[in-house]
Write a protein that holds these residues in place. Sequence first.
Motif, PDB file in Angstrom:
ATOM      1  N   ASP A 118     -23.612  37.719 -14.136  1.00  0.00           N
ATOM      2  CA  ASP A 118     -22.624  38.094 -15.151  1.00  0.00           C
ATOM      3  C   ASP A 118     -21.356  38.448 -14.388  1.00  0.00           C
ATOM      4  O   ASP A 118     -21.321  39.417 -13.637  1.00  0.00           O
ATOM      5  CB  ASP A 118     -23.203  39.289 -15.914  1.00  0.00           C
ATOM      6  CG  ASP A 118     -22.297  39.849 -16.992  1.00  0.00           C
ATOM      7  OD1 ASP A 118     -21.093  40.031 -16.730  1.00  0.00           O
ATOM      8  OD2 ASP A 118     -22.810  40.144 -18.083  1.00  0.00           O
ATOM      9  N   GLY A 121     -15.500  38.710 -16.155  1.00  0.00           N
ATOM     10  CA  GLY A 121     -14.986  39.902 -16.833  1.00  0.00           C
ATOM     11  C   GLY A 121     -13.813  39.679 -17.753  1.00  0.00           C
ATOM     12  O   GLY A 121     -13.122  40.623 -18.129  1.00  0.00           O
ATOM     13  N   ALA A 122     -13.564  38.417 -18.141  1.00  0.00           N
ATOM     14  CA  ALA A 122     -12.390  38.136 -18.964  1.00  0.00           C
ATOM     15  C   ALA A 122     -12.491  38.780 -20.342  1.00  0.00           C
ATOM     16  O   ALA A 122     -13.575  38.899 -20.905  1.00  0.00           O
ATOM     17  CB  ALA A 122     -12.246  36.628 -19.140  1.00  0.00           C
ATOM     18  N   ASN A 123     -11.359  39.191 -20.845  1.00  0.00           N
ATOM     19  CA  ASN A 123     -11.262  39.675 -22.212  1.00  0.00           C
ATOM     20  C   ASN A 123     -10.381  38.712 -22.973  1.00  0.00           C
ATOM     21  O   ASN A 123      -9.291  38.367 -22.498  1.00  0.00           O
ATOM     22  CB  ASN A 123     -10.653  41.073 -22.223  1.00  0.00           C
ATOM     23  CG  ASN A 123     -11.542  42.061 -21.486  1.00  0.00           C
ATOM     24  OD1 ASN A 123     -12.732  42.151 -21.755  1.00  0.00           O
ATOM     25  ND2 ASN A 123     -10.971  42.776 -20.534  1.00  0.00           N
ATOM     26  N   HIS A 158     -19.565  36.554 -20.064  1.00  0.00           N
ATOM     27  CA  HIS A 158     -19.664  37.766 -20.896  1.00  0.00           C
ATOM     28  C   HIS A 158     -18.280  38.269 -21.332  1.00  0.00           C
ATOM     29  O   HIS A 158     -17.820  39.348 -20.943  1.00  0.00           O
ATOM     30  CB  HIS A 158     -20.430  38.877 -20.177  1.00  0.00           C
ATOM     31  CG  HIS A 158     -20.870  39.956 -21.125  1.00  0.00           C
ATOM     32  ND1 HIS A 158     -21.890  39.789 -22.013  1.00  0.00           N
ATOM     33  CD2 HIS A 158     -20.402  41.202 -21.344  1.00  0.00           C
ATOM     34  CE1 HIS A 158     -22.043  40.880 -22.731  1.00  0.00           C
ATOM     35  NE2 HIS A 158     -21.140  41.764 -22.359  1.00  0.00           N
ATOM     36  N   GLY A 160     -15.149  39.790 -23.143  1.00  0.00           N
ATOM     37  CA  GLY A 160     -14.840  40.960 -23.965  1.00  0.00           C
ATOM     38  C   GLY A 160     -14.174  40.449 -25.234  1.00  0.00           C
ATOM     39  O   GLY A 160     -12.983  40.177 -25.246  1.00  0.00           O
ATOM     40  N   TYR A 322     -19.385  49.283 -25.745  1.00  0.00           N
ATOM     41  CA  TYR A 322     -19.651  48.473 -24.540  1.00  0.00           C
ATOM     42  C   TYR A 322     -21.135  48.515 -24.135  1.00  0.00           C
ATOM     43  O   TYR A 322     -21.748  47.480 -23.881  1.00  0.00           O
ATOM     44  CB  TYR A 322     -18.751  49.032 -23.439  1.00  0.00           C
ATOM     45  CG  TYR A 322     -18.595  48.187 -22.201  1.00  0.00           C
ATOM     46  CD1 TYR A 322     -18.502  46.803 -22.270  1.00  0.00           C
ATOM     47  CD2 TYR A 322     -18.502  48.797 -20.950  1.00  0.00           C
ATOM     48  CE1 TYR A 322     -18.329  46.052 -21.108  1.00  0.00           C
ATOM     49  CE2 TYR A 322     -18.317  48.055 -19.798  1.00  0.00           C
ATOM     50  CZ  TYR A 322     -18.237  46.683 -19.879  1.00  0.00           C
ATOM     51  OH  TYR A 322     -18.060  45.951 -18.727  1.00  0.00           O
ATOM     52  N   ASP A 326     -23.940  45.514 -24.145  1.00  0.00           N
ATOM     53  CA  ASP A 326     -24.583  45.160 -22.875  1.00  0.00           C
ATOM     54  C   ASP A 326     -26.113  45.229 -22.987  1.00  0.00           C
ATOM     55  O   ASP A 326     -26.816  44.358 -22.460  1.00  0.00           O
ATOM     56  CB  ASP A 326     -24.081  46.073 -21.746  1.00  0.00           C
ATOM     57  CG  ASP A 326     -23.073  45.343 -20.859  1.00  0.00           C
ATOM     58  OD1 ASP A 326     -23.156  44.108 -20.756  1.00  0.00           O
ATOM     59  OD2 ASP A 326     -22.203  46.012 -20.271  1.00  0.00           O
ATOM     60  N   TYR A 344     -24.560  41.852 -12.018  1.00  0.00           N
ATOM     61  CA  TYR A 344     -23.284  42.071 -12.700  1.00  0.00           C
ATOM     62  C   TYR A 344     -22.207  42.305 -11.657  1.00  0.00           C
ATOM     63  O   TYR A 344     -22.382  43.160 -10.784  1.00  0.00           O
ATOM     64  CB  TYR A 344     -23.355  43.301 -13.602  1.00  0.00           C
ATOM     65  CG  TYR A 344     -24.340  43.192 -14.739  1.00  0.00           C
ATOM     66  CD1 TYR A 344     -25.694  43.400 -14.524  1.00  0.00           C
ATOM     67  CD2 TYR A 344     -23.907  42.883 -16.023  1.00  0.00           C
ATOM     68  CE1 TYR A 344     -26.595  43.303 -15.577  1.00  0.00           C
ATOM     69  CE2 TYR A 344     -24.804  42.794 -17.075  1.00  0.00           C
ATOM     70  CZ  TYR A 344     -26.151  43.005 -16.848  1.00  0.00           C
ATOM     71  OH  TYR A 344     -27.035  42.907 -17.879  1.00  0.00           O
ATOM     72  N   THR A 346     -18.499  43.549 -11.337  1.00  0.00           N
ATOM     73  CA  THR A 346     -17.306  44.136 -11.968  1.00  0.00           C
ATOM     74  C   THR A 346     -16.682  45.125 -10.991  1.00  0.00           C
ATOM     75  O   THR A 346     -17.251  45.441  -9.957  1.00  0.00           O
ATOM     76  CB  THR A 346     -17.619  44.949 -13.253  1.00  0.00           C
ATOM     77  OG1 THR A 346     -18.165  46.215 -12.882  1.00  0.00           O
ATOM     78  CG2 THR A 346     -18.579  44.231 -14.175  1.00  0.00           C
ATOM     79  N   GLN A 350     -16.816  50.827 -12.786  1.00  0.00           N
ATOM     80  CA  GLN A 350     -17.804  50.759 -13.866  1.00  0.00           C
ATOM     81  C   GLN A 350     -19.213  51.140 -13.392  1.00  0.00           C
ATOM     82  O   GLN A 350     -20.201  50.924 -14.102  1.00  0.00           O
ATOM     83  CB  GLN A 350     -17.817  49.357 -14.481  1.00  0.00           C
ATOM     84  CG  GLN A 350     -16.502  49.003 -15.152  1.00  0.00           C
ATOM     85  CD  GLN A 350     -16.610  47.784 -16.070  1.00  0.00           C
ATOM     86  OE1 GLN A 350     -17.670  47.427 -16.545  1.00  0.00           O
ATOM     87  NE2 GLN A 350     -15.477  47.144 -16.320  1.00  0.00           N
ATOM     88  N   HIS A 353     -21.310  53.232 -15.873  1.00  0.00           N
ATOM     89  CA  HIS A 353     -21.743  52.443 -17.041  1.00  0.00           C
ATOM     90  C   HIS A 353     -23.017  51.658 -16.702  1.00  0.00           C
ATOM     91  O   HIS A 353     -23.983  51.651 -17.458  1.00  0.00           O
ATOM     92  CB  HIS A 353     -20.615  51.503 -17.469  1.00  0.00           C
ATOM     93  CG  HIS A 353     -21.048  50.411 -18.404  1.00  0.00           C
ATOM     94  ND1 HIS A 353     -21.325  50.635 -19.733  1.00  0.00           N
ATOM     95  CD2 HIS A 353     -21.287  49.086 -18.188  1.00  0.00           C
ATOM     96  CE1 HIS A 353     -21.695  49.486 -20.297  1.00  0.00           C
ATOM     97  NE2 HIS A 353     -21.678  48.539 -19.379  1.00  0.00           N
ATOM     98  N   PHE A 354     -22.992  50.991 -15.547  1.00  0.00           N
ATOM     99  CA  PHE A 354     -24.160  50.177 -15.204  1.00  0.00           C
ATOM    100  C   PHE A 354     -25.372  51.032 -14.867  1.00  0.00           C
ATOM    101  O   PHE A 354     -26.500  50.690 -15.226  1.00  0.00           O
ATOM    102  CB  PHE A 354     -23.812  49.159 -14.114  1.00  0.00           C
ATOM    103  CG  PHE A 354     -23.003  48.027 -14.680  1.00  0.00           C
ATOM    104  CD1 PHE A 354     -23.604  47.036 -15.442  1.00  0.00           C
ATOM    105  CD2 PHE A 354     -21.623  47.991 -14.533  1.00  0.00           C
ATOM    106  CE1 PHE A 354     -22.863  46.016 -16.032  1.00  0.00           C
ATOM    107  CE2 PHE A 354     -20.867  46.983 -15.110  1.00  0.00           C
ATOM    108  CZ  PHE A 354     -21.490  45.989 -15.858  1.00  0.00           C
TER     109      PHE A 354
END
Length: 582
Positions: A118, A121-123, A158, A160, A322, A326, A344, A346, A350, A353-354
């Motif tokens: 993964d 990271g594009a949004n 994945h 955003g 988020y 995920d 992942y 990123t 982050q 978060h992970f």
Amino acid sequence: MEKILDIISRKMAEAFEKAGFDAAYGKVTVSNRPDLCQYQCNGALAAAKVYKCAPIQIANAVAEQLDKADFSMCEAVMPGFINLKLSDSFLQSYLEDTRTAPDFGVAKPGNGKTAVVDYGGANVAKPLHIGHLRPAIIGEALKRLHKFLGYNTIGDVHLGDWGLQMGLIIAELQERQPDLCYFDPDYTGEYPTESPFTLTELEEIYPTASSKKSDPEFAEKAHIATYELQQGRRGYRAIWNHIMGISLPDLRRIYGILDVHFEKWLGESDADPYIPAMVEDLKDRGFAVQSAGAWVIPVAEETDKKEVPPCILVKSDGSAIYATTDLATMVQRTQDWNPDKMLYVTDKRQNLHFEQIFRAAKKSGIVKEHVQLDHVGHGTMNGADGKPFKTRDGGVLRLEQLINDMTDFVRTKVVENKIVDESEVEATTAKIALAALKYGDLSNQPTKDYNFDLERFAAFEGNTGPYILYTVVRIKSILARYGAWEHLPIAVPANPYATDLMLAITKLGPTLEAALSALAPNMICAYIYELAGAVNKFYHETRILSEEDKTLQAGYISLIGLAKNILETCMDILGFSAPEKM
Ligand code: ARG
């Protein structure tokens, strides 16, 4: 193929045994005194304590047992080291096996396994900026490494595409054009296929909307729009479709320039259908608990040194965040692909978060215990001065602009140095610029910050991508002048530079294996830099094309051909390739 150190260690273990000692002492390492020997074994020092005799005695006895056909030197030296040099015949047959085996005989630990990577990271609706360079190219390299080592790999961008940014755009659009049919709750007709905004407009709408987040009234509208979009409000889904339709081709185009390709273009929105059942199940089984109106999964562990807050599953307003998407994405990936590994890539900011979602996934069984979850948290790319990278007006630099800057810089060199015919300038420039960008990044440890230095990265000398390309191009031109070389067997010439080159080649398998377990493409960069250095040294010190002894010459050619193939394979894993001329 067995790794060379394993073979030598095996032979050493046999010698210990034959001399009457435990085979376990026969571990061999690469020499830390390359001026004295290639490999060494320090086992006699440890054995001496157990067998209660002088280490040198043991070393001598063991050295005697080693097969002289394998070693041109096996010397016991004080206080009890065994120094080794491989015989020409040993090295030759090992390298000939490397040359002829598929993928140079590198072991395939990933056979039969699936890895999801993964990355990117594009949004959607936001142009890619320089912060997207690292996750794209580190992720692509790690994916290719896994693939080379036997894994079935699935790269997923994945996107955003489901969060507040969508609600912000919808709210902003409504303020600007309240009469559009998308906002009419009673509208039942078909929505226009034509988007009410262009890419350029979208790229302006989003930052404007984002800057209004601090206005409570606007923020409230955006939150409601996000919620309603997620609940499936028709008009908002139609706007969402327009945003996707406009944004995706542009994202694909820019990733394409970077030679970054995703098998799957899924996004947070694709996880949405999995959310209700997942949330129900987590509540039913008691993993999700209520806290201040929200549903959370507590993930703190007794051994935590820092507080790890609960993973928020459903916010008090009922919306997914988020972490929710995920976790639901893990449900989807497990159902559809049953991966052995999920990776992942990123920004390291982050990390928490992970940590939270990995714990939540493991403890609730969303992901089975045996599945490996890894977060590669990368550092920041700063400007050449070490300060955060900013445009002249203080904004964030677009990724495309960064690529263009590098391309322009390289093009000037290509043109000035008259490297290729005019018709080939663009293609050659693109390859060199890509290598400069990617190698400049990947040669750093992923977790570390680094400074983006265009001139240094694009230099044809030093530890750079273009230097590696240059080495390959040079070998290719020698090979082309020689003629057919692909089937020439390896022959060890009595030439110390050739021996060094051969020893460098034997490190391919161990390097890839180490890079895989450390998730560190920088190890591959360091390896090809060493290998390129060994080739160049050999080339400088040896007459190749003018060599009159044809057998000797064929051996030289075969060796540099193998080095070229290995360099190209490693470059392909890192995600760049050499032009024909440079
Ligand atoms: N779009 C996210 C961001 O901009 C990165 C997504 C990373 N992947 C993931 N599964 N969370 O931060």
